[in-house]
Design an enzyme around this catalytic site. Structure first.
Site, mmCIF file in Angstrom:
data_model
loop_
_atom_site.group_PDB
_atom_site.id
_atom_site.type_symbol
_atom_site.label_atom_id
_atom_site.label_comp_id
_atom_site.label_asym_id
_atom_site.label_seq_id
_atom_site.Cartn_x
_atom_site.Cartn_y
_atom_site.Cartn_z
ATOM 1 N N ALA A 64 0.873 -1.170 0.000
ATOM 2 C CA ALA A 64 0.000 0.000 0.000
ATOM 3 C C ALA A 64 0.913 1.223 0.000
ATOM 4 O O ALA A 64 2.059 1.145 0.444
ATOM 5 C CB ALA A 64 -0.882 -0.009 1.238
ATOM 6 N N GLY A 109 0.784 -5.112 1.073
ATOM 7 C CA GLY A 109 -0.418 -5.229 0.249
ATOM 8 C C GLY A 109 -0.136 -5.895 -1.086
ATOM 9 O O GLY A 109 -1.019 -6.541 -1.663
ATOM 10 N N GLU A 112 -0.135 -9.490 -0.503
ATOM 11 C CA GLU A 112 -1.528 -9.888 -0.231
ATOM 12 C C GLU A 112 -2.347 -9.970 -1.523
ATOM 13 O O GLU A 112 -3.183 -10.863 -1.685
ATOM 14 C CB GLU A 112 -2.152 -8.896 0.766
ATOM 15 C CG GLU A 112 -1.531 -9.056 2.167
ATOM 16 C CD GLU A 112 -1.900 -7.930 3.123
ATOM 17 O OE1 GLU A 112 -1.691 -6.752 2.758
ATOM 18 O OE2 GLU A 112 -2.391 -8.210 4.221
ATOM 19 N N GLU A 132 4.945 -5.318 7.421
ATOM 20 C CA GLU A 132 4.146 -4.353 8.187
ATOM 21 C C GLU A 132 4.693 -4.104 9.586
ATOM 22 O O GLU A 132 4.652 -2.986 10.089
ATOM 23 C CB GLU A 132 2.679 -4.832 8.280
ATOM 24 C CG GLU A 132 1.875 -4.667 6.997
ATOM 25 C CD GLU A 132 2.035 -5.826 6.014
ATOM 26 O OE1 GLU A 132 2.910 -6.688 6.234
ATOM 27 O OE2 GLU A 132 1.293 -5.844 5.025
HETATM 28 N N1 DAK Z 1 4.607 3.294 -0.668
HETATM 29 C C1 DAK Z 1 4.975 4.476 -1.216
HETATM 30 N N2 DAK Z 1 6.132 4.638 -1.912
HETATM 31 C C2 DAK Z 1 6.938 3.580 -2.036
HETATM 32 C C3 DAK Z 1 6.611 2.316 -1.486
HETATM 33 C C4 DAK Z 1 5.380 2.185 -0.769
HETATM 34 N N3 DAK Z 1 4.941 1.023 -0.261
HETATM 35 N N4 DAK Z 1 7.613 1.469 -1.776
HETATM 36 C C5 DAK Z 1 8.515 2.175 -2.479
HETATM 37 N N5 DAK Z 1 8.130 3.435 -2.644
HETATM 38 C C6 DAK Z 1 8.807 4.532 -3.336
HETATM 39 C C7 DAK Z 1 9.987 5.049 -2.541
HETATM 40 O O1 DAK Z 1 9.576 5.939 -1.552
HETATM 41 C C8 DAK Z 1 10.811 5.692 -3.636
HETATM 42 O O2 DAK Z 1 10.219 6.933 -3.969
HETATM 43 P P1 DAK Z 1 11.117 8.303 -3.984
HETATM 44 O O3 DAK Z 1 11.713 8.403 -2.635
HETATM 45 O O4 DAK Z 1 12.125 8.039 -5.060
HETATM 46 O O5 DAK Z 1 10.131 9.362 -4.318
HETATM 47 C C9 DAK Z 1 10.585 4.777 -4.816
HETATM 48 O O6 DAK Z 1 9.389 4.045 -4.534
HETATM 49 C C10 DAK Z 1 11.715 3.785 -5.010
HETATM 50 O O7 DAK Z 1 11.917 3.121 -3.783
HETATM 51 P P2 DAK Z 1 13.345 2.994 -3.077
HETATM 52 O O8 DAK Z 1 14.230 4.138 -3.454
HETATM 53 O O9 DAK Z 1 13.109 2.762 -1.643
HETATM 54 O O10 DAK Z 1 13.921 1.682 -3.789
HETATM 55 P P3 DAK Z 1 14.959 0.634 -3.183
HETATM 56 O O11 DAK Z 1 15.324 -0.260 -4.306
HETATM 57 O O12 DAK Z 1 16.081 1.341 -2.467
HETATM 58 O O13 DAK Z 1 14.149 -0.187 -2.096
HETATM 59 C C11 DAK Z 1 12.228 -1.399 -1.280
HETATM 60 C C12 DAK Z 1 13.095 -1.015 -2.496
HETATM 61 C C13 DAK Z 1 11.015 -2.174 -1.812
HETATM 62 C C14 DAK Z 1 13.053 -2.345 -0.376
HETATM 63 C C15 DAK Z 1 11.803 -0.148 -0.489
HETATM 64 O O14 DAK Z 1 11.240 0.777 -1.407
HETATM 65 C C16 DAK Z 1 10.801 -0.433 0.570
HETATM 66 O O15 DAK Z 1 11.138 -0.958 1.641
HETATM 67 N N6 DAK Z 1 9.550 -0.062 0.275
HETATM 68 C C17 DAK Z 1 8.475 -0.187 1.247
HETATM 69 C C18 DAK Z 1 8.013 -1.602 1.372
HETATM 70 C C19 DAK Z 1 6.899 -1.675 2.362
HETATM 71 O O16 DAK Z 1 7.121 -1.553 3.578
HETATM 72 N N7 DAK Z 1 5.687 -1.745 1.841
HETATM 73 C C20 DAK Z 1 4.498 -1.523 2.612
HETATM 74 C C21 DAK Z 1 4.097 -2.724 3.380
HETATM 75 S S1 DAK Z 1 2.800 -2.292 4.459
HETATM 76 C C22 DAK Z 1 -2.316 2.266 6.397
HETATM 77 C C23 DAK Z 1 -0.951 2.464 6.594
HETATM 78 C C24 DAK Z 1 -0.073 1.629 6.009
HETATM 79 C C25 DAK Z 1 -0.473 0.573 5.250
HETATM 80 C C26 DAK Z 1 -1.815 0.369 5.034
HETATM 81 C C27 DAK Z 1 -2.760 1.216 5.621
HETATM 82 N N8 DAK Z 1 -3.263 3.182 7.008
HETATM 83 C C28 DAK Z 1 -2.767 4.233 7.796
HETATM 84 C C29 DAK Z 1 -4.669 3.029 6.796
HETATM 85 C C30 DAK Z 1 0.550 -0.264 4.674
HETATM 86 C C31 DAK Z 1 0.314 -1.404 4.129
HETATM 87 C C32 DAK Z 1 1.417 -2.156 3.515
HETATM 88 O O17 DAK Z 1 1.328 -2.617 2.413
#
Ligand code: DAK
Length: 258
Positions: A64, A109, A112, A132
């Site tokens: 997400a 997400g 999922e 998460e």
């Molecule tokens: N959301 C938004 N942007 C994201 C993203 C995400 N999930 N994943 C990556 N990006 C963006 C990065 O911010 C970056 O954007 P800029 O900074 O360049 O503008 C761009 O994509 C490239 O990412 P990286 O520079 O980080 O690329 P790397 O190769 O260095 O790293 C990575 C790749 C996949 C390891 C890293 O991007 C990462 O850890 N991403 C996040 C993975 C993650 O934790 N996904 C979410 C899981 S939790 C809610 C709150 C939260 C949620 C739901 C509801 N509420 C408050 C209602 C969350 C749910 C989930 O899915």
């Protein structure tokens, strides 16, 4: 659609989440667009199988959109989880087979959504995870329910509570994915699987999907009863008449496209 690409050919529809600059993270608009796309395909008789993937070579869906969700009240968070679950349920209950072509990160997400698909093929570069807990939250789009059903409780808890990513090969060992291919062969393998399904009786495929999906939510005894009822319905279809007739006549069945 601002964030989704679709392409249909020979009854196979490829749907790609198209936000490569954000690793295809699903913001609210993209979740809504995906729902609209799937509803349109559901009613499109020219489409028989769906392949879901991500644009670019880095990510399937990196979760997400965290940036869009930095603050939410508990009530808003419940509503947000429900909206995501509506999408994953729509995919799981889809009457046509949905194959996830996991071409990179499938996190949170994204993992999922992949798990809601009926099968998963991963590129060797794919990474799966439920990170998460690193954000201080838990999976909300079905991860705590679908992951243990797919890989067993111990492995699911390791991924969900440990928050570490697993490689495509490890995902294969765990039963999370059906196949691992080279990045170049990923779509070819998905098309091969889709073409095989398209040769079968479309009503039979739909009924078997329903039996598996619904049956997994029941006791085995009720599931068997449900299966027997759907088996009966299969006997009311043109597919059954053509399929059995073709066998007796020693020819390939000529199923009608539906
Ligand atoms: N959301 C938004 N942007 C994201 C993203 C995400 N999930 N994943 C990556 N990006 C963006 C990065 O911010 C970056 O954007 P800029 O900074 O360049 O503008 C761009 O994509 C490239 O990412 P990286 O520079 O980080 O690329 P790397 O190769 O260095 O790293 C990575 C790749 C996949 C390891 C890293 O991007 C990462 O850890 N991403 C996040 C993975 C993650 O934790 N996904 C979410 C899981 S939790 C809610 C709150 C939260 C949620 C739901 C509801 N509420 C408050 C209602 C969350 C749910 C989930 O899915």
């Amino acid at each position: 659609m601002a964030n989704i690409l679709t392409e249909s050919k020979d009854r196979i529809t490829v749907v790609a989440v198209n936000r490569p600059e954000a690793l295809n993270a699903l913001n609210g608009d993209t979740v809504n667009e995906l729902k609209d796309v799937f509803r349109t395909i559901r009613d499109d008789e020219k489409s028989g199988v769906v392949i879901l993937t991500g644009s670019g070579d880095k990510a399937f869906i990196a979760g997400a959109d965290i940036k869009e969700m930095t603050s939410a009240s508990p009530t808003e968070a419940i509503a947000s989880a429900r909206r995501g679950q509506d999408l994953t349920n729509l995919i799981q209950d889809f009457p046509k087979v949905v194959i996830a072509a996991v071409n990179g990160f499938a996190l949170g997400g994204g993992c999922e959504v992949a798990m809601a698909c009926h099968m998963r093929v991963a590129s060797s570069s794919a990474m799966f995870g439920q990170p998460e807990v690193n954000l201080g939250i838990i999976p909300g789009w079905g991860g705590t329910q679908r992951l243990p059903r797919l890989v067993g409780k111990g492995r699911a808890v390791e991924m969900i509570a440990g928050g570490e990513m697993v490689s495509a090969d490890r995902a294969f060992e765990m039963g999370l994915v059906n196949y691992v291919t080279s990045p170049e062969k990923l779509m070819e393998k998905c098309h091969e699987l889709a073409q095989s399904i398209l040769k079968r009786g479309p009503d039979a495929v739909r009924l078997s999907l329903e039996a598996v999906n619904r049956g997994m939510e029941m006791t085995q005894e009720l599931g068997l009863q449900y299966e027997a009822n759907l088996f009966g319905i299969a006997f009311s279809t043109e597919d059954r008449i053509e399929g059995t007739k073709a066998f007796v006549e020693k020819r390939k069945p000529n199923f009608k496209e539906k």
